[in-house]
Design an enzyme around this catalytic site. Structure first.
Site, PDB file in Angstrom:
ATOM      1  N   GLU A 101      14.209  -8.831  21.832  1.00 25.23           N
ATOM      2  CA  GLU A 101      13.471  -7.821  20.857  1.00 25.23           C
ATOM      3  C   GLU A 101      11.655  -8.121  20.713  1.00 25.23           C
ATOM      4  O   GLU A 101      11.400  -7.437  20.573  1.00 25.23           O
ATOM      5  CB  GLU A 101      14.530  -8.612  19.652  1.00 25.23           C
ATOM      6  CG  GLU A 101      16.607  -8.132  19.791  1.00 25.23           C
ATOM      7  CD  GLU A 101      15.753  -6.449  19.650  1.00 25.23           C
ATOM      8  OE1 GLU A 101      15.200  -5.880  19.812  1.00 25.23           O
ATOM      9  OE2 GLU A 101      17.330  -6.319  20.442  1.00 25.23           O
ATOM     10  N   HIS A 108       4.817  -2.606  20.791  1.00 23.52           N
ATOM     11  CA  HIS A 108       4.086  -2.295  19.911  1.00 23.52           C
ATOM     12  C   HIS A 108       2.973  -2.623  20.067  1.00 23.52           C
ATOM     13  O   HIS A 108       1.962  -1.898  19.803  1.00 23.52           O
ATOM     14  CB  HIS A 108       4.836  -2.892  18.399  1.00 23.52           C
ATOM     15  CG  HIS A 108       4.526  -2.085  17.020  1.00 23.52           C
ATOM     16  ND1 HIS A 108       4.093  -2.706  15.617  1.00 23.52           N
ATOM     17  CD2 HIS A 108       4.004  -0.760  17.130  1.00 23.52           C
ATOM     18  CE1 HIS A 108       3.626  -2.269  14.842  1.00 23.52           C
ATOM     19  NE2 HIS A 108       3.677  -0.841  15.407  1.00 23.52           N
TER      20      HIS A 108
END
Length: 232
Positions: A101, A108
């Site tokens: 994660e 990003h």
């Protein structure tokens, strides 16, 4: 009516079986490696924090969330949410999930094009997943050239779910690759333990493959209904 159910099963059953197998595989791998403590002994939250900080992502927060394997990164709020079984655990499974994660947060930061595209189409997918089939069925009931056009609109809307599922595959695979590199290079897990991490993340990847297969099989079923009616 039963012929319709049989046709639907013909298209959907292989994907449904793949989905059930993938879920069982994830559960088995996660349960096994969630019982094995990593040698370093850091919790999922601690591992995520170290990876984030090492990559200049001090502004990304880490929160604990409810559910089992409900872990996810929210690019809109720049928050990494880890389930209790990952956030508090120092197992090999927790290390793998947490690092995976965190990999999305790194994507990003890097401006990953596929992640950007997936995030951008979320609103369309949310609308198309429930509105598309409704419009499609209305179009079939109209039983006219205009009805065909309406059905095609519904099909296009629903197709966003398949596009989302297909885009998700490379995004998730890349996050898993980043996870393993970060864990080893940062010394957060031993090289001998990376095999367990790989098994957990590889099992999870199959759920995304199954999701894509299910979305595509549904679209093929709708296409068959539409063009089958046109032949009639």
């Amino acid at each position: 009516m039963f012929a319709g159910y049989g046709l639907y099963l013909l298209f959907s059953l292989p994907a449904l079986i793949l989905g059930m197998w993938a879920q069982a595989k994830v559960k088995s791998a996660y349960n096994k490696y969630s019982q094995i403590r990593s040698y370093i002994g850091l919790t999922g939250a601690q591992i995520s924090r170290k990876i984030l900080d090492a990559n200049g992502l001090q502004n990304v927060k880490i929160e604990q969330t409810r559910g089992i394997l409900s872990d996810h990164y929210d690019p809109a709020s720049r928050v990494l949410r880890l389930s209790q079984g990952v956030y508090q655990s120092n197992s090999i499974a927790a290390a793998g999930v947490a690092a995976h994660e965190t990999g999305h947060a790194i994507q990003h930061q890097e401006g990953n094009a596929m992640l950007k595209f997936r995030t951008a189409i979320v609103p369309t997918v949310q609308i198309g997943s429930w509105l598309g089939p409704i419009i499609f069925i209305i179009g079939l009931f109209l039983n006219s050239a205009f009805g065909d056009q309406v059905a095609v609109v519904g099909l296009i809307l629903f197709s966003a779910t398949a596009i989302f599922a297909l885009v998700t595959l490379p995004v998730e695979l890349d996050a898993s690759k980043k996870a393993q590199v970060q864990l080893v290079n940062s010394g957060l897990i031993l090289q001998s333990e990376i095999g367990g991490v790989d098994k957990v993340l590889s099992a999870a990847a199959w759920t995304y493959v199954a999701g894509a297969a299910q979305a595509i099989s549904s679209i093929l079923y709708y296409v068959f209904l539409l063009f089958g009616r046109r032949r009639d």
